[in-house]
Design a protein around this motif. Structure first.
Motif, PDB file in Angstrom:
ATOM      1  N   PRO A  47       0.849  -1.196   0.000  1.00 32.81           N
ATOM      2  CA  PRO A  47       0.000   0.000   0.000  1.00 32.81           C
ATOM      3  C   PRO A  47       0.884   1.246   0.000  1.00 32.81           C
ATOM      4  N   VAL A  48       0.455   2.270  -0.704  1.00 29.88           N
ATOM      5  CA  VAL A  48       1.153   3.557  -0.692  1.00 29.88           C
ATOM      6  C   VAL A  48       0.105   4.655  -0.572  1.00 29.88           C
ATOM      7  N   VAL A  49       0.525   5.803  -0.065  1.00 30.22           N
ATOM      8  CA  VAL A  49      -0.341   6.970  -0.029  1.00 30.22           C
ATOM      9  C   VAL A  49       0.209   8.008  -1.000  1.00 30.22           C
ATOM     10  N   VAL A  50      -0.666   8.590  -1.804  1.00 31.62           N
ATOM     11  CA  VAL A  50      -0.257   9.624  -2.751  1.00 31.62           C
ATOM     12  C   VAL A  50      -0.005  10.916  -1.972  1.00 31.62           C
TER      13      VAL A  50
ATOM     14  N   PRO B 190       5.340   4.604   0.863  1.00 32.01           N
ATOM     15  CA  PRO B 190       4.836   3.253   1.126  1.00 32.01           C
ATOM     16  C   PRO B 190       4.451   3.050   2.587  1.00 32.01           C
ATOM     17  N   LEU B 191       3.542   2.084   2.806  1.00 35.30           N
ATOM     18  CA  LEU B 191       3.107   1.693   4.139  1.00 35.30           C
ATOM     19  C   LEU B 191       3.712   0.334   4.477  1.00 35.30           C
TER      20      LEU B 191
ATOM     21  N   CYS C  39       2.101   6.788  12.004  1.00 37.20           N
ATOM     22  CA  CYS C  39       1.349   5.570  12.302  1.00 37.20           C
ATOM     23  C   CYS C  39      -0.109   5.696  11.885  1.00 37.20           C
ATOM     24  N   LEU C  40      -0.609   4.662  11.221  1.00 39.01           N
ATOM     25  CA  LEU C  40      -2.026   4.546  10.891  1.00 39.01           C
ATOM     26  C   LEU C  40      -2.624   3.388  11.680  1.00 39.01           C
ATOM     27  N   PRO C  41      -3.899   3.499  12.064  1.00 35.23           N
ATOM     28  CA  PRO C  41      -4.510   2.422  12.832  1.00 35.23           C
ATOM     29  C   PRO C  41      -4.912   1.233  11.965  1.00 35.23           C
TER      30      PRO C  41
ATOM     31  N   SER D 265      -0.217   0.133  10.401  1.00 36.70           N
ATOM     32  CA  SER D 265       0.884   0.297   9.454  1.00 36.70           C
ATOM     33  C   SER D 265       1.615   1.601   9.722  1.00 36.70           C
ATOM     34  N   ILE D 266       2.809   1.673   9.169  1.00 39.78           N
ATOM     35  CA  ILE D 266       3.665   2.847   9.316  1.00 39.78           C
ATOM     36  C   ILE D 266       3.939   3.436   7.934  1.00 39.78           C
ATOM     37  N   ILE D 267       3.603   4.706   7.762  1.00 40.73           N
ATOM     38  CA  ILE D 267       3.953   5.412   6.528  1.00 40.73           C
ATOM     39  C   ILE D 267       5.416   5.819   6.630  1.00 40.73           C
ATOM     40  N   ARG D 268       6.185   5.512   5.587  1.00 36.14           N
ATOM     41  CA  ARG D 268       7.626   5.806   5.598  1.00 36.14           C
ATOM     42  C   ARG D 268       7.952   6.945   4.621  1.00 36.14           C
TER      43      ARG D 268
END
Length: 243
Positions: free
Chosen positions: A100-103, A136-137, A167-169, A179-182
């Motif tokens: 998973p990734v965040v834009v 990425p997560l 940190c995301l729940p 998960s952890i967004i890096r």
């Protein structure tokens, strides 16, 4: 120590961390996708390829080797079909995993069609295509299933002790980390073949904190959201776990 023993930190600041996104929505900042994510190699590895004769255009041999002085410099080698390597180009190989990734941002150049007709416009045409900067997560782990992001480190991240982590729940258990967004692994992608939308996004309020962290990391001065959130969670870190 387990997840229940650790106070919630940033997870207790917001009621909502995720929002649904209708299928087919144009990608935008905050949206979540699954994307092939390359591993970051400390020492780049090169795939050296060559062919045996001038008449054969397929690869006849290859070798995986660590980067050396002769790489990325002009050297005699025969062209290979479908690779089209330039004189100073190499093939870098790396492991990758679909994550998973965040834009974080969407980047595209406007006005390309107004460039002078000919090579200037033709060679710049690809700049019109939207490119996405993503982070990425990575999954959190536990004492029984150890990994990079174990309970103590995650406790610090939830207390906003690191600018490059967020940190995301867990979506099914909002009181627990998922998960952890890096932000130390940000990379560009076209979100093309091999990528898939998750039909959800990070809620605008926690996403604003994430962008504030990114802004500080890149030397800007957009500090207020991050500093406000850090003040709110300053008491979340158990004694002895601070950095």
């Amino acid at each position: 120590m387990n997840w229940i023993d650790i106070r919630m930190g940033i997870l207790q600041v917001f009621d909502d961390f995720y929002e649904d996104v209708p299928a087919g929505t144009v990608p935008a900042p905050g949206h979540l996708f699954r994307v092939p994510t390359p591993n970051v190699e400390e020492v780049p590895r090169i795939l050296d390829v060559e062919r045996a004769t001038p008449t054969e255009h397929e690869i006849t041999s290859c070798e995986i080797c660590e980067i050396a002085k002769h790489h990325f410099s002009k050297r005699e080698r025969l062209p290979i079909k479908r690779l089209a390597l330039g004189d100073t180009e190499e093939l870098i190989i790396s492991k990758a995993k679909k994550r998973p990734v965040v834009v974080l941002s969407v980047i595209a150049s406007s006005g390309i069609d107004t460039l002078p007709d000919g090579p200037q416009r033709r060679l710049a045409r690809h700049l019109k295509k939207p490119c996405y900067l993503v982070a990425p997560l990575y999954s959190t782990t536990s004492m029984t299933a150890p990994g990079t992001f174990g309970p103590t480190l995650v406790a610090r991240i939830r207390a906003l002790q690191y600018l490059h982590f967020f940190c995301l729940p867990d979506k099914n258990r909002p009181d627990r980390p998922g998960s952890i967004i890096r932000l130390d692994r940000v990379f560009p992608t076209y979100l093309g073949r091999g990528s898939a939308p998750m039909d959800e996004k990070i809620h605008e309020e926690p996403f604003e904190i994430l962008l504030s962290q990114l802004s500080i990391l890149t030397g800007a001065v957009y500090r207020k959201p991050y500093e406000l959130a850090r003040e709110l969670v300053k008491d979340a870190l158990p004694t002895g776990l601070d950095t």
